[in-house]
Write a protein that holds these residues in place. Structure first.
Motif, PDB file in Angstrom:
ATOM      1  N   THR A 242      12.567   0.494  -8.804  1.00 55.95           N
ATOM      2  CA  THR A 242      11.745  -0.674  -9.144  1.00 55.95           C
ATOM      3  C   THR A 242      11.922  -1.784  -8.121  1.00 55.95           C
ATOM      4  O   THR A 242      10.942  -2.390  -7.659  1.00 55.95           O
ATOM      5  CB  THR A 242      12.117  -1.179 -10.545  1.00 55.95           C
ATOM      6  OG1 THR A 242      11.916  -0.133 -11.498  1.00 55.95           O
ATOM      7  CG2 THR A 242      11.261  -2.382 -10.923  1.00 55.95           C
ATOM      8  N   PHE A 245      10.314  -0.796  -4.918  1.00 57.26           N
ATOM      9  CA  PHE A 245       8.863  -0.899  -5.058  1.00 57.26           C
ATOM     10  C   PHE A 245       8.395  -2.340  -4.857  1.00 57.26           C
ATOM     11  O   PHE A 245       7.345  -2.596  -4.246  1.00 57.26           O
ATOM     12  CB  PHE A 245       8.440  -0.395  -6.434  1.00 57.26           C
ATOM     13  CG  PHE A 245       6.972  -0.506  -6.708  1.00 57.26           C
ATOM     14  CD1 PHE A 245       6.103   0.484  -6.286  1.00 57.26           C
ATOM     15  CD2 PHE A 245       6.456  -1.599  -7.379  1.00 57.26           C
ATOM     16  CE1 PHE A 245       4.737   0.387  -6.526  1.00 57.26           C
ATOM     17  CE2 PHE A 245       5.098  -1.711  -7.630  1.00 57.26           C
ATOM     18  CZ  PHE A 245       4.236  -0.707  -7.193  1.00 57.26           C
ATOM     19  N   ILE A 261       6.789   5.242  -3.227  1.00 59.73           N
ATOM     20  CA  ILE A 261       5.866   4.910  -4.322  1.00 59.73           C
ATOM     21  C   ILE A 261       5.140   3.609  -4.023  1.00 59.73           C
ATOM     22  O   ILE A 261       3.932   3.472  -4.275  1.00 59.73           O
ATOM     23  CB  ILE A 261       6.634   4.827  -5.649  1.00 59.73           C
ATOM     24  CG1 ILE A 261       7.158   6.209  -6.043  1.00 59.73           C
ATOM     25  CG2 ILE A 261       5.751   4.267  -6.757  1.00 59.73           C
ATOM     26  CD1 ILE A 261       8.091   6.194  -7.245  1.00 59.73           C
ATOM     27  N   SER A 262       5.860   2.635  -3.479  1.00 64.64           N
ATOM     28  CA  SER A 262       5.230   1.360  -3.127  1.00 64.64           C
ATOM     29  C   SER A 262       4.161   1.545  -2.058  1.00 64.64           C
ATOM     30  O   SER A 262       3.078   0.954  -2.137  1.00 64.64           O
ATOM     31  CB  SER A 262       6.299   0.379  -2.635  1.00 64.64           C
ATOM     32  OG  SER A 262       5.719  -0.849  -2.230  1.00 64.64           O
ATOM     33  N   ASN A 263       4.441   2.365  -1.055  1.00 69.63           N
ATOM     34  CA  ASN A 263       3.468   2.601   0.012  1.00 69.63           C
ATOM     35  C   ASN A 263       2.263   3.401  -0.481  1.00 69.63           C
ATOM     36  O   ASN A 263       1.149   3.254   0.045  1.00 69.63           O
ATOM     37  CB  ASN A 263       4.130   3.339   1.171  1.00 69.63           C
ATOM     38  CG  ASN A 263       5.198   2.501   1.862  1.00 69.63           C
ATOM     39  OD1 ASN A 263       5.134   1.266   1.836  1.00 69.63           O
ATOM     40  ND2 ASN A 263       6.173   3.148   2.464  1.00 69.63           N
ATOM     41  N   ALA A 265       1.027   3.440  -3.681  1.00 75.75           N
ATOM     42  CA  ALA A 265       0.277   2.838  -4.794  1.00 75.75           C
ATOM     43  C   ALA A 265      -1.114   2.353  -4.396  1.00 75.75           C
ATOM     44  O   ALA A 265      -2.090   2.595  -5.118  1.00 75.75           O
ATOM     45  CB  ALA A 265       1.096   1.708  -5.411  1.00 75.75           C
ATOM     46  N   PRO A 266      -1.304   1.655  -3.258  1.00 73.85           N
ATOM     47  CA  PRO A 266      -2.656   1.195  -2.913  1.00 73.85           C
ATOM     48  C   PRO A 266      -3.628   2.333  -2.606  1.00 73.85           C
ATOM     49  O   PRO A 266      -4.840   2.126  -2.646  1.00 73.85           O
ATOM     50  CB  PRO A 266      -2.424   0.323  -1.663  1.00 73.85           C
ATOM     51  CG  PRO A 266      -0.977  -0.055  -1.709  1.00 73.85           C
ATOM     52  CD  PRO A 266      -0.296   1.126  -2.313  1.00 73.85           C
ATOM     53  N   ILE A 268      -3.770   5.318  -4.274  1.00 68.72           N
ATOM     54  CA  ILE A 268      -3.696   6.311  -5.331  1.00 68.72           C
ATOM     55  C   ILE A 268      -5.031   7.010  -5.571  1.00 68.72           C
ATOM     56  O   ILE A 268      -5.076   8.175  -5.960  1.00 68.72           O
ATOM     57  CB  ILE A 268      -3.182   5.654  -6.635  1.00 68.72           C
ATOM     58  CG1 ILE A 268      -2.940   6.716  -7.701  1.00 68.72           C
ATOM     59  CG2 ILE A 268      -4.150   4.580  -7.121  1.00 68.72           C
ATOM     60  CD1 ILE A 268      -2.260   6.182  -8.935  1.00 68.72           C
ATOM     61  N   LEU A 275       1.603   9.619  -4.182  1.00 67.15           N
ATOM     62  CA  LEU A 275       2.326   8.999  -5.291  1.00 67.15           C
ATOM     63  C   LEU A 275       2.911  10.029  -6.252  1.00 67.15           C
ATOM     64  O   LEU A 275       3.989   9.809  -6.828  1.00 67.15           O
ATOM     65  CB  LEU A 275       1.380   8.065  -6.056  1.00 67.15           C
ATOM     66  CG  LEU A 275       1.948   7.347  -7.285  1.00 67.15           C
ATOM     67  CD1 LEU A 275       3.055   6.397  -6.863  1.00 67.15           C
ATOM     68  CD2 LEU A 275       0.838   6.601  -8.019  1.00 67.15           C
ATOM     69  N   ALA A 279       7.092  10.036  -7.324  1.00 67.85           N
ATOM     70  CA  ALA A 279       7.197   9.550  -8.695  1.00 67.85           C
ATOM     71  C   ALA A 279       7.672  10.652  -9.628  1.00 67.85           C
ATOM     72  O   ALA A 279       8.472  10.409 -10.541  1.00 67.85           O
ATOM     73  CB  ALA A 279       5.836   9.014  -9.153  1.00 67.85           C
TER      74      ALA A 279
END
Length: 305
Positions: A242, A245, A261-263, A265-266, A268, A275, A279
C-alpha cells in the motif's frame, strides 16, 4: 536457593512416571499443537506455499532467469509471448520476471518488520505486565498514543521525509507502529501467566525476577504472541504494498509488487495483465500467512479445539 530450585527440577525430571500413569501419554502444549497442525490441511497448504515463496525470494533465478530491470520500450504493454507468459509492462519489462523478483522485497519487509515488532513488543509488554506499577502505566499510555496514529497517514508523513531505496525505512516505520499491538498481547499474557501456582511457588522458594520471567513466565506466555505475529506478517506485507503504491514506500530501482501495481493501475483498461499478476501474487502471499496464523491460533488455543 537457586541451587535448591535446580535440584528440585532435576529430581522432577528424573522420577519416571508410574506404570499406567496418565502422565505417560501427556504431551506439552507445543507437542500437542504440532500434532494437530500436521493434520490440518490449511496449515499444510499454507506452509508449503510460504516455503515456496521464501525459496523464490531467496533464489528467484530458480524459476526466472531474466533481469527484472532489463526493458525494451518496443514491447511496451504487449501481451503474453513465448518465454514471457505474463507479457510486458509500460516500460517493456517482463512482468513474469518482475513478479518473481518482487517477492524478495515484500517478504523481506514482512519478516523483518514482524521480528522487530515481536521482539520489541514482547520485551516492553512483558516487562510491563511482570513488574506493573508506573512502568506498566507509562507503557500503556505510550502504546495508546501509537494506536491513535492512522497507519497510512503516518506512513505518508514519516516516509515522505526519509530518502532511500532500501527496505529498512519501511521496516522501521512498521516496527514503530506495530509493536504496541504485540506489546499489549504480551502484557496480558504475562499478567495471566505470573498468577499461576508454579510461579507463586518459585517466588516463595526465593527465585529472582530474572529466573521467574525467563524460566517460568515467558515460556508459558509466548503462544499468543506467536499467533498475533504470524497473522500480522501478512498484514505488514499488504501495508508495504500500500505504501509503495502511494509512492512513499519502496522506490525504484527496487522491484516490488506495490510499485508494479502502482505503475499498472492507470493502464488497467489497455493492459490488465500488468496489474493482474503482481496483484494476484500479493493476494496469495497475504492469504497464505493469514491462513497459517489462523491454523496456529487454533492449535495453540485449547478453547478453539
Amino acid at each position: 536457593m537457586d541451587l535448591a530450585l535446580d535440584e528440585a527440577e532435576s529430581l522432577e525430571r528424573a522420577i519416571p512416571p508410574a506404570p499406567g500413569n496418565p502422565r505417560e501419554k501427556a504431551r506439552s502444549l507445543w507437542s500437542d499443537a504440532w500434532h494437530q497442525l500436521r493434520r490440518n490441511p490449511v496449515f499444510v497448504v499454507s506452509a508449503l506455499l510460504i516455503l515456496f515463496l521464501v525459496l523464490i525470494a531467496i533464489w528467484p533465478g530458480l524459476i526466472a532467469s531474466g533481469d527484472p530491470l532489463q526493458c525494451d520500450l518496443a514491447k511496451s504493454q504487449e501481451g503474453s509471448a513465448p518465454g514471457h507468459p505474463f507479457g510486458y509492462d509500460t516500460q517493456g519489462c517482463d512482468v513474469y520476471t518482475r513478479t518473481v523478483h518482487g517477492a524478495r522485497a515484500s517478504i523481506t519487509v514482512g519478516i523483518c518488520a514482524t521480528l522487530g515488532a515481536a521482539l520489541l513488543g514482547s520485551l516492553l509488554g512483558g516487562l510491563a505486565g511482570f513488574f506493573g506499577g508506573w512502568w506498566d502505566a507509562l507503557l500503556s499510555r505510550v502504546a495508546d498514543i501509537f494506536f491513535g496514529i492512522p497507519v497510512v497517514l503516518g506512513g505518508l508523513v514519516f516516509l515522505s521525509v526519509v530518502t532511500g531505496t532500501t527496505v529498512w525505512p519501511v521496516v522501521g516505520f512498521i516496527v514503530l507502529l506495530g509493536w504496541p499491538q504485540i506489546g499489549r498481547i504480551a502484557r496480558g499474557s504475562v499478567i495471566t501467566a505470573k498468577q499461576n501456582d508454579y510461579v507463586q511457588a518459585a517466588r516463595a522458594l526465593g527465585a529472582g525476577h530474572g529466573r521467574m520471567l525467563l524460566r517460568h513466565v515467558a515460556p508459558n506466555a509466548v503462544a499468543p504472541v506467536i499467533v498475533v505475529a504470524t497473522i500480522a506478517l501478512g498484514t505488514y506485507i499488504a501495508l508495504e504494498a500500500t505504501l509503495s503504491f502511494l509512492g512513499v514506500g519502496l522506490r525504484p530501482p527496487t522491484v516490488s509488487w506495490g510499485i508494479d501495481i502502482s505503475n499498472a493501475a492507470p493502464q488497467i483498461r489497455n493492459a490488465p495483465h500488468m496489474l493482474l499478476w503482481p496483484a494476484g501474487a500479493l493476494s496469495v502471499t497475504v492469504l497464505a500467512f493469514i491462513m497459517l496464523g489462523d491454523a496456529v491460533r487454533d492449535a495453540l488455543d485449547p478453547k478453539l479445539r
